[in-house]
Write an enzyme that holds these catalytic residues in place. Sequence first.
Site, PDB file in Angstrom:
ATOM      1  CG  ASP A 135       6.709   3.562   0.654  1.00 48.86           C
ATOM      2  OD1 ASP A 135       6.940   4.789   1.208  1.00 48.86           O
ATOM      3  OD2 ASP A 135       6.556   3.135   0.274  1.00 48.86           O
ATOM      4  CB  SER A 136      12.007   3.549  -1.135  1.00 46.53           C
ATOM      5  OG  SER A 136      11.767   3.360  -1.875  1.00 46.53           O
ATOM      6  N   GLY A 137       9.287   5.129  -1.625  1.00 51.10           N
ATOM      7  CA  GLY A 137       8.812   5.577  -2.780  1.00 51.10           C
ATOM      8  C   GLY A 137       8.247   4.673  -4.475  1.00 51.10           C
ATOM      9  N   GLY A 138       9.615   4.111  -4.311  1.00 50.69           N
ATOM     10  CA  GLY A 138       9.620   2.987  -5.211  1.00 50.69           C
ATOM     11  C   GLY A 138       8.160   2.905  -5.400  1.00 50.69           C
ATOM     12  CG  PHE A 139       5.418  -0.255  -3.413  1.00 52.18           C
ATOM     13  CD1 PHE A 139       5.739  -1.799  -4.402  1.00 52.18           C
ATOM     14  CD2 PHE A 139       4.236  -0.456  -2.987  1.00 52.18           C
ATOM     15  CE1 PHE A 139       3.632  -2.827  -3.959  1.00 52.18           C
ATOM     16  CE2 PHE A 139       2.991  -1.024  -2.913  1.00 52.18           C
ATOM     17  CZ  PHE A 139       2.674  -2.349  -4.109  1.00 52.18           C
ATOM     18  CG  ASP A 165      12.490  -0.934  -4.204  1.00 51.95           C
ATOM     19  OD1 ASP A 165      11.495   0.858  -3.924  1.00 51.95           O
ATOM     20  OD2 ASP A 165      11.459  -2.110  -4.083  1.00 51.95           O
ATOM     21  N   GLY A 214       9.854  -7.104  -4.256  1.00 48.92           N
ATOM     22  CA  GLY A 214       9.537  -7.246  -5.887  1.00 48.92           C
ATOM     23  C   GLY A 214       8.507  -7.999  -5.981  1.00 48.92           C
ATOM     24  CG  ASP A 226       4.107  -3.210   4.749  1.00 52.49           C
ATOM     25  OD1 ASP A 226       3.066  -1.673   4.281  1.00 52.49           O
ATOM     26  OD2 ASP A 226       4.934  -3.112   4.634  1.00 52.49           O
ATOM     27  CB  CYS A 273     -12.419  -8.241  21.096  1.00 47.28           C
ATOM     28  SG  CYS A 273     -11.823  -6.676  20.448  1.00 47.28           S
ATOM     29  CB  CYS A 309     -11.191  -2.759  20.468  1.00 44.00           C
ATOM     30  SG  CYS A 309     -12.839  -3.488  19.798  1.00 44.00           S
ATOM     31  CB  CYS A 348     -15.507  -5.081  21.574  1.00 47.22           C
ATOM     32  SG  CYS A 348     -15.733  -5.626  19.768  1.00 47.22           S
ATOM     33  CG  HIS A 406     -12.810  -5.599  15.971  1.00 43.53           C
ATOM     34  ND1 HIS A 406     -13.280  -5.615  17.143  1.00 43.53           N
ATOM     35  CD2 HIS A 406     -13.472  -5.856  15.080  1.00 43.53           C
ATOM     36  CE1 HIS A 406     -13.004  -7.851  16.885  1.00 43.53           C
ATOM     37  NE2 HIS A 406     -13.206  -7.303  15.607  1.00 43.53           N
TER      38      HIS A 406
HETATM   39 ZN    ZN Z   1     -13.211  -5.436  19.608  1.00 43.16          ZN
END
Ligand code: ZN
Length: 398
Positions: free
Chosen positions: A94-98, A167, A248, A297, A337, A339, A342, A368
């Site tokens: 990101d640009s740093g603005g946020f 921004d 925004g 994100d 799941c 992962c 799990c 997870h």
């Molecule tokens: Zn999992």
Amino acid sequence: MSNFSWKIEFYSKKNRARIGKLETPHGNIETPAFIFCATKGALKTVSTHDAKSCNTQIILSNTYHLMLQPGSEIIANHGGLHNFMSWNGPILTDSGGFQIFSLGHGSVADEIKGRGFNSKRQKTLLKINEEGTLFKSYIDGKNILLTPEKSIEVQKDLGADFILVFDECTPFHVDKSYTEKAMMRSHRWSLRSLNSFNSKKKYNPKFGSSGEQQIYGIVQGGIYNDLREQSIDFNLNKIDTFGIAIGGSLGSSKDEMYKVVNFTSNKLGNSRPVHLLGIGDPKDIWTLVKCGIDTFDCVSPTRLARHGSVFKKGYNGKINIKNSKYEFIVEPIDKECECSTCKNYSLSYLHHLFKSNELLGLQLLTIHNIFYINDMMKSIRKAIKTESLDEEEKNWIK
Ligand SMILES: [Zn+2]
């Protein structure tokens, strides 16, 4: 020749959901996709190799944090963020603005969730004027001026595949006239960002051609449709960027947020990939892919894990691992799941790790939650293709 491309491979006939592919020098991204936050160059408790094994396609780092610590020069010395954090996939910065504005005003997420800004948090935003933003470093208290040119220079040093124009992210509580004034200034900052981006080579010469970058514009305008329209026109017709992010203020409730995003993404059309900044609750993702959002994100999947909150398919909301009912359950979070958490650990063990403050618990739940979101995005892409988004959503969120 550019190593980047964007193409939409499938359009839903039922809504504006679409399946696309973003090609970058560090690999391709199947969209809709989720971008996980490695704010300070770390995914908090898990390595980038763990993230890869959870099928992560792309991660995000924050210019604001990294320019303060360790400083972009140190990262450039490694040949950029990819080497610095050992991640060979695509990255967005990101640009740093946020960050500056969220630390100064309270975040968009605070507003949407109805949380008041915590006045105890130190105000770091000192001044915004045409030149840029003056803020106080939370590391050493030094005053730092961040301008569009400086933001792009830092983002070139970081070397992410995708970068953002600088921004001002306006908070919800400011009035329409301030939102408009800030939007017009952000447009001027976008032009300066692009001048700076295009004035040098599109890649940092230190990194060779794999350091090639593309830039996203940001649509402003708060909750006001007429301002959003002006900003959409500016982003589509007055500047030339690879992609467009929706930024925004998105309002003070989920309904308002859905309306703003739907209005904006509808008018943005299909010519560029559309990223929605900072939104990522599973329910929001199911709703907003139907508006044509390609990438999301949010810090929430990894942050929730560190607080013991776990996503579970078909479950109403999240489960809290600290709940005493898990003490005796010798079963994984989700038997289906795949992962590594799990496949190897029981709810009882994970509960024990949290009760005894073992750091491993944070890592295992984060793995997870990352896996869950990536798996969910895969299901979303499949469901778009089979025109079954509404039915498939019910399998994930009750
Ligand atoms: Zn999992």
